[in-house]
Design a protein around this motif. Structure first.
Motif, PDB file in Angstrom:
ATOM      1  N   TYR A   1       0.857  -1.184   0.000  1.00 18.61           N
ATOM      2  CA  TYR A   1       0.000   0.000   0.000  1.00 18.61           C
ATOM      3  C   TYR A   1       0.895   1.236   0.000  1.00 18.61           C
ATOM      4  CZ  TYR A   1      -3.276   3.589   1.550  1.00 18.61           C
ATOM      5  OH  TYR A   1      -4.027   4.736   1.643  1.00 18.61           O
ATOM      6  N   GLU A   2       0.695   2.109  -0.965  1.00 16.85           N
ATOM      7  CA  GLU A   2       1.493   3.335  -1.062  1.00 16.85           C
ATOM      8  C   GLU A   2       0.810   4.433  -0.237  1.00 16.85           C
ATOM      9  OE1 GLU A   2       3.810   6.016  -4.471  1.00 16.85           O
ATOM     10  OE2 GLU A   2       2.129   4.725  -5.048  1.00 16.85           O
ATOM     11  N   TYR A   3       1.313   4.665   0.972  1.00 16.74           N
ATOM     12  CA  TYR A   3       0.689   5.637   1.871  1.00 16.74           C
ATOM     13  C   TYR A   3       1.211   7.054   1.636  1.00 16.74           C
ATOM     14  CZ  TYR A   3       4.972   5.271   4.667  1.00 16.74           C
ATOM     15  OH  TYR A   3       6.284   5.281   5.092  1.00 16.74           O
ATOM     16  N   ALA A   4       2.352   7.178   0.979  1.00 15.77           N
ATOM     17  CA  ALA A   4       2.910   8.472   0.579  1.00 15.77           C
ATOM     18  C   ALA A   4       3.721   8.228  -0.689  1.00 15.77           C
ATOM     19  CB  ALA A   4       3.794   9.053   1.686  1.00 15.77           C
ATOM     20  N   LYS A   5       4.171   9.302  -1.338  1.00 12.80           N
ATOM     21  CA  LYS A   5       4.891   9.172  -2.595  1.00 12.80           C
ATOM     22  C   LYS A   5       6.117   8.270  -2.430  1.00 12.80           C
ATOM     23  CE  LYS A   5       5.912  10.226  -6.884  1.00 12.80           C
ATOM     24  NZ  LYS A   5       5.102   9.739  -8.006  1.00 12.80           N
ATOM     25  N   ASN A   6       6.070   7.098  -3.101  1.00 16.44           N
ATOM     26  CA  ASN A   6       7.177   6.146  -3.118  1.00 16.44           C
ATOM     27  C   ASN A   6       7.491   5.561  -1.739  1.00 16.44           C
ATOM     28  OD1 ASN A   6       8.770   4.795  -5.001  1.00 16.44           O
ATOM     29  ND2 ASN A   6      10.599   5.954  -4.439  1.00 16.44           N
ATOM     30  N   LYS A   7       6.494   5.554  -0.838  1.00 18.92           N
ATOM     31  CA  LYS A   7       6.648   4.925   0.480  1.00 18.92           C
ATOM     32  C   LYS A   7       5.545   3.878   0.617  1.00 18.92           C
ATOM     33  CE  LYS A   7       8.897   8.762   2.874  1.00 18.92           C
ATOM     34  NZ  LYS A   7       8.864   9.675   4.031  1.00 18.92           N
ATOM     35  N   PHE A   8       5.955   2.636   0.926  1.00 19.82           N
ATOM     36  CA  PHE A   8       5.023   1.516   0.880  1.00 19.82           C
ATOM     37  C   PHE A   8       4.997   0.738   2.186  1.00 19.82           C
ATOM     38  CE2 PHE A   8       6.805   2.295  -3.326  1.00 19.82           C
ATOM     39  CZ  PHE A   8       5.668   2.399  -4.111  1.00 19.82           C
ATOM     40  N   VAL A   9       3.839   0.157   2.470  1.00 24.12           N
ATOM     41  CA  VAL A   9       3.699  -0.834   3.539  1.00 24.12           C
ATOM     42  C   VAL A   9       3.487  -2.182   2.851  1.00 24.12           C
ATOM     43  CG1 VAL A   9       2.285  -1.643   5.448  1.00 24.12           C
ATOM     44  CG2 VAL A   9       2.720   0.798   5.187  1.00 24.12           C
TER      45      VAL A   9
END
Length: 290
Positions: free
Chosen positions: A64-72
């Motif tokens: 899941y991309e919660y911010a630009k280019n940051k994933f869980v």
């Protein structure tokens, strides 16, 4: 008819084992994309732009991309456990409402329910209760890894599940651009429009409505086929495995190295050594003279 889900519908203390089947089907004509030059079907492959290589299914993870280019990252085991937890719950009717209270914008997809083993009597009971009361049930259920809000109602002789959107999935009308405010409408124009509506008002008969575009497209396809206006595509060539590519590259490099290596023999080396000795001796004599 294919069974796509098995479970239990309950209201109060009544449990009904049921099977679910898709009530509608997509009849769109699917067109393939071919390479214009050789008429071969185009392949769509999953590639990693960073590694510049094809990616296999087992090398792909969900995130899941919660911010630009940051994933869980979410593991398949975690998602499967969550899905199983929800699917094991019986589908419980939580409310009964009038069908007219739900705007059609909320409706999504229809499914038929049939009774599973031992559920015929309870199925018939719910069907008759819904018919006599004129009500529909509101329930929650898991379909294809998504929790759905659903309407349970009677259609002809069958119980039908209609998935409906959650309120936050329906966009606000206020967000629609260029919707005019209340404007003064002439009475004559309004009366004429209402008269036209009255003249075109009829009983809804779904059988008389046809997909004209799909019919015309199929006729065009059949005409071309009958006139032998067809193309025979070439089979896709399998892409060599990366290991094979590497071995080929190594072998080619080895072959080139062998061909580029200067051919020398021992006698030539001795001759070269003598020449070197002769050239060095005059230099030494010159130094001694100086």
């Amino acid at each position: 008819m294919h069974t796509m889900w098995k479970g239990t519908i309950s209201f109060g203390l009544v449990n009904i084992p049921v099977k679910m089947h898709a009530a509608t089907e997509n009849k769109d004509i699917k067109l393939r994309q071919l390479h214009k030059k050789c008429k071969t079907p185009i392949k769509y492959e999953k590639t990693c732009p960073n590694c510049d290589e094809d990616v296999k299914s087992e090398d792909i993870v969900k995130a899941y991309e919660y911010a630009k280019n940051k994933f869980v990252i979410l593991d398949d085991e975690e998602l499967e456990a969550l899905k199983k937890e929800q699917e094991d719950k019986a589908v419980e009717i939580i409310d009964f409402v009038q069908l007219e209270e739900i705007d059609p914008v909320y409706f999504e997809k229809s499914y038929y329910l049939s009774p599973n083993d031992g559920g015929s009597k309870a199925y018939a009971l719910l069907r008759e209760a819904l018919t006599d009361s004129g009500k529909i049930g509101i329930a929650k259920m898991m379909i294809r890894s998504k929790e759905q809000l659903a309407v349970i109602r009677v259609y002809k002789e069958a119980i039908v599940v209609e998935t409906i959107h959650y309120p936050d999935e329906v966009r606000a009308v206020s967000d629609v651009p260029n919707v005019p405010d209340q404007e003064a409408v002439g009475q004559k124009e309004l009366d004429t429009a209402k008269l036209l509506i009255d003249q075109l008002t009829t009983k809804f008969e779904p059988e008389k409505y046809k997909d004209d575009y799909r019919t015309a497209l199929m006729e065009l396809i059949e005409a071309k086929k009958n006139n032998e206006e067809v193309e025979v595509g070439k089979e896709n060539k399998e892409k060599p495995d990366n290991v094979v590519n590497l071995m080929d590259a190594l072998q080619e490099s080895l072959n080139r190295a062998k061909s580029d290596k200067p051919k020398s023999t021992k006698p030539k080396n001795k001759t070269t050594g003598k020449k070197t000795a002769k050239t060095k001796s005059p230099v030494k004599k010159k130094k001694a003279t100086s």
